[in-house]
Design a protein around this motif. Sequence first.
Motif, PDB file in Angstrom:
ATOM      1  N   TRP A 180       0.819  -1.217   0.000  1.00 20.45           N
ATOM      2  CA  TRP A 180       0.000   0.000   0.000  1.00 20.45           C
ATOM      3  C   TRP A 180       0.855   1.271   0.000  1.00 20.45           C
ATOM      4  O   TRP A 180       0.386   2.330   0.401  1.00 20.45           O
ATOM      5  CB  TRP A 180      -0.931  -0.005   1.211  1.00 20.45           C
ATOM      6  CG  TRP A 180      -1.908  -1.139   1.166  1.00 20.45           C
ATOM      7  CD1 TRP A 180      -1.835  -2.313   1.837  1.00 20.45           C
ATOM      8  CD2 TRP A 180      -3.102  -1.213   0.366  1.00 20.45           C
ATOM      9  NE1 TRP A 180      -2.894  -3.121   1.527  1.00 20.45           N
ATOM     10  CE2 TRP A 180      -3.692  -2.462   0.629  1.00 20.45           C
ATOM     11  CE3 TRP A 180      -3.722  -0.331  -0.523  1.00 20.45           C
ATOM     12  CZ2 TRP A 180      -4.882  -2.866   0.020  1.00 20.45           C
ATOM     13  CZ3 TRP A 180      -4.900  -0.734  -1.126  1.00 20.45           C
ATOM     14  CH2 TRP A 180      -5.469  -1.978  -0.863  1.00 20.45           C
ATOM     15  N   ARG A 181       2.095   1.170  -0.501  1.00 21.97           N
ATOM     16  CA  ARG A 181       3.027   2.299  -0.424  1.00 21.97           C
ATOM     17  C   ARG A 181       2.547   3.516  -1.213  1.00 21.97           C
ATOM     18  O   ARG A 181       2.938   4.653  -0.906  1.00 21.97           O
ATOM     19  CB  ARG A 181       4.416   1.861  -0.911  1.00 21.97           C
ATOM     20  CG  ARG A 181       4.477   1.457  -2.372  1.00 21.97           C
ATOM     21  CD  ARG A 181       5.794   0.750  -2.679  1.00 21.97           C
ATOM     22  NE  ARG A 181       5.916   0.369  -4.094  1.00 21.97           N
ATOM     23  CZ  ARG A 181       5.339  -0.697  -4.629  1.00 21.97           C
ATOM     24  NH1 ARG A 181       4.583  -1.473  -3.863  1.00 21.97           N
ATOM     25  NH2 ARG A 181       5.503  -0.991  -5.908  1.00 21.97           N
ATOM     26  N   HIS A 182       1.724   3.328  -2.217  1.00 20.29           N
ATOM     27  CA  HIS A 182       1.279   4.447  -3.053  1.00 20.29           C
ATOM     28  C   HIS A 182      -0.059   5.030  -2.588  1.00 20.29           C
ATOM     29  O   HIS A 182      -0.580   5.949  -3.233  1.00 20.29           O
ATOM     30  CB  HIS A 182       1.148   4.005  -4.512  1.00 20.29           C
ATOM     31  CG  HIS A 182       2.441   3.557  -5.124  1.00 20.29           C
ATOM     32  ND1 HIS A 182       3.596   4.323  -5.089  1.00 20.29           N
ATOM     33  CD2 HIS A 182       2.778   2.402  -5.780  1.00 20.29           C
ATOM     34  CE1 HIS A 182       4.575   3.680  -5.695  1.00 20.29           C
ATOM     35  NE2 HIS A 182       4.110   2.511  -6.115  1.00 20.29           N
TER      36      HIS A 182
ATOM     37  N   ALA B  13      -4.766   3.041   7.338  1.00 19.86           N
ATOM     38  CA  ALA B  13      -4.897   2.041   8.404  1.00 19.86           C
ATOM     39  C   ALA B  13      -3.612   1.235   8.559  1.00 19.86           C
ATOM     40  O   ALA B  13      -3.144   0.976   9.674  1.00 19.86           O
ATOM     41  CB  ALA B  13      -6.073   1.110   8.114  1.00 19.86           C
ATOM     42  N   VAL B  14      -3.016   0.842   7.437  1.00 16.45           N
ATOM     43  CA  VAL B  14      -1.762   0.073   7.461  1.00 16.45           C
ATOM     44  C   VAL B  14      -0.663   0.871   8.161  1.00 16.45           C
ATOM     45  O   VAL B  14       0.068   0.341   9.015  1.00 16.45           O
ATOM     46  CB  VAL B  14      -1.349  -0.297   6.029  1.00 16.45           C
ATOM     47  CG1 VAL B  14       0.110  -0.729   5.975  1.00 16.45           C
ATOM     48  CG2 VAL B  14      -2.256  -1.384   5.484  1.00 16.45           C
ATOM     49  N   ARG B  15      -0.530   2.137   7.829  1.00 12.60           N
ATOM     50  CA  ARG B  15       0.509   2.978   8.434  1.00 12.60           C
ATOM     51  C   ARG B  15       0.250   3.201   9.922  1.00 12.60           C
ATOM     52  O   ARG B  15       1.184   3.201  10.736  1.00 12.60           O
ATOM     53  CB  ARG B  15       0.607   4.308   7.687  1.00 12.60           C
ATOM     54  CG  ARG B  15       1.263   4.183   6.325  1.00 12.60           C
ATOM     55  CD  ARG B  15       1.020   5.411   5.460  1.00 12.60           C
ATOM     56  NE  ARG B  15       1.782   5.364   4.218  1.00 12.60           N
ATOM     57  CZ  ARG B  15       1.433   4.623   3.162  1.00 12.60           C
ATOM     58  NH1 ARG B  15       0.335   3.882   3.198  1.00 12.60           N
ATOM     59  NH2 ARG B  15       2.177   4.630   2.070  1.00 12.60           N
ATOM     60  N   PHE B  16      -1.000   3.391  10.283  1.00 13.58           N
ATOM     61  CA  PHE B  16      -1.338   3.617  11.693  1.00 13.58           C
ATOM     62  C   PHE B  16      -0.958   2.407  12.541  1.00 13.58           C
ATOM     63  O   PHE B  16      -0.268   2.537  13.560  1.00 13.58           O
ATOM     64  CB  PHE B  16      -2.838   3.911  11.820  1.00 13.58           C
ATOM     65  CG  PHE B  16      -3.296   4.148  13.238  1.00 13.58           C
ATOM     66  CD1 PHE B  16      -3.171   5.406  13.816  1.00 13.58           C
ATOM     67  CD2 PHE B  16      -3.853   3.124  13.983  1.00 13.58           C
ATOM     68  CE1 PHE B  16      -3.594   5.624  15.119  1.00 13.58           C
ATOM     69  CE2 PHE B  16      -4.272   3.337  15.286  1.00 13.58           C
ATOM     70  CZ  PHE B  16      -4.143   4.597  15.857  1.00 13.58           C
TER      71      PHE B  16
ATOM     72  N   GLY C  54      -4.434 -10.844   1.015  1.00 10.12           N
ATOM     73  CA  GLY C  54      -5.422  -9.863   1.476  1.00 10.12           C
ATOM     74  C   GLY C  54      -5.328  -8.567   0.701  1.00 10.12           C
ATOM     75  O   GLY C  54      -6.350  -7.981   0.299  1.00 10.12           O
ATOM     76  N   GLY C  55      -4.109  -8.089   0.470  1.00  6.30           N
ATOM     77  CA  GLY C  55      -3.922  -6.864  -0.306  1.00  6.30           C
ATOM     78  C   GLY C  55      -4.417  -7.012  -1.735  1.00  6.30           C
ATOM     79  O   GLY C  55      -5.041  -6.094  -2.281  1.00  6.30           O
ATOM     80  N   TYR C  56      -4.172  -8.165  -2.342  1.00  6.96           N
ATOM     81  CA  TYR C  56      -4.629  -8.425  -3.711  1.00  6.96           C
ATOM     82  C   TYR C  56      -6.150  -8.339  -3.795  1.00  6.96           C
ATOM     83  O   TYR C  56      -6.705  -7.730  -4.725  1.00  6.96           O
ATOM     84  CB  TYR C  56      -4.151  -9.807  -4.144  1.00  6.96           C
ATOM     85  CG  TYR C  56      -4.665 -10.253  -5.491  1.00  6.96           C
ATOM     86  CD1 TYR C  56      -4.013  -9.892  -6.660  1.00  6.96           C
ATOM     87  CD2 TYR C  56      -5.812 -11.039  -5.579  1.00  6.96           C
ATOM     88  CE1 TYR C  56      -4.490 -10.300  -7.904  1.00  6.96           C
ATOM     89  CE2 TYR C  56      -6.300 -11.451  -6.813  1.00  6.96           C
ATOM     90  CZ  TYR C  56      -5.639 -11.077  -7.971  1.00  6.96           C
ATOM     91  OH  TYR C  56      -6.126 -11.482  -9.189  1.00  6.96           O
TER      92      TYR C  56
END
Length: 256
Positions: free
Chosen positions: A65-67, A177-180, A220-222
């Motif tokens: 989810w870097r972008h 959410a991922v970053r948090f 999950g990301g896919y």
Amino acid sequence: MSIDPSIYLAAIPAVMLVGLTKGGMGEALALMGVPILAMVVSPVQAAAILLPILIVSDIVSLYIWRHHNDRRTLIFLLPGGIFGIALGWATSAYVPRDALRLIIGLITVFFAARYFYNQWRIRKGIVIAAKPQRIGPAAFFGTLSGYGSFVAHAGGAPFQVYALPLKLSPRDYTGAAVRFFATMNALKLIPYFALGQLDTTNLTISATLMPLAMAMTALGGYLVKRMKPDIFYPFMYGMALAAGLKLVTDGIAALS
């Protein structure tokens, strides 16, 4: 050092659910991780085994989810989350974790039920606007998320209560959410080490399960990246409702 192989009968499904969550599939799946693993080890050991796995999954998820991100959501929520971690460390010996699960669960059930009620109103022609960023609610739910994450691995539901009504794009919501939670889990390493929960046995079990966690995070990301908003938001609110109900039932069962 001897590790009972039966631990993996519970650890493998627990890690699969946690990995899917880290990819963006919703907090309800992750809430099952500790209870499943706690069928064969103590809840404290289960949480300690899962923490390094969560951090490795966070690294994978951050790459996926870097972008995508919403910086304002992080700016509003992170101070409360960091304070909640510190508060949890300071008071973990005094606050009943089951009572906290119950409180967080009740808030989340109400919040999710309100969403589905509003969906019914929308079908009747009533317009429901997105919520703006608000300092007070962000501080409250950020703190509750950090605190719940530390003492009960239940930080996702308060985050959802604040962030879902903002109606961000699914990808930006997930990126935030991922970053948090990557930040929260990294900060939790310090007190977990200080409390002696990350010993050699637990770290060895964690290390053997990390490849599976990484693969499930990628899966999950896919899946989430291919969800449209009209699917993503009902799914996420459904996951929030399931998470809230799980917390409520666990809290009631333990307190009774």
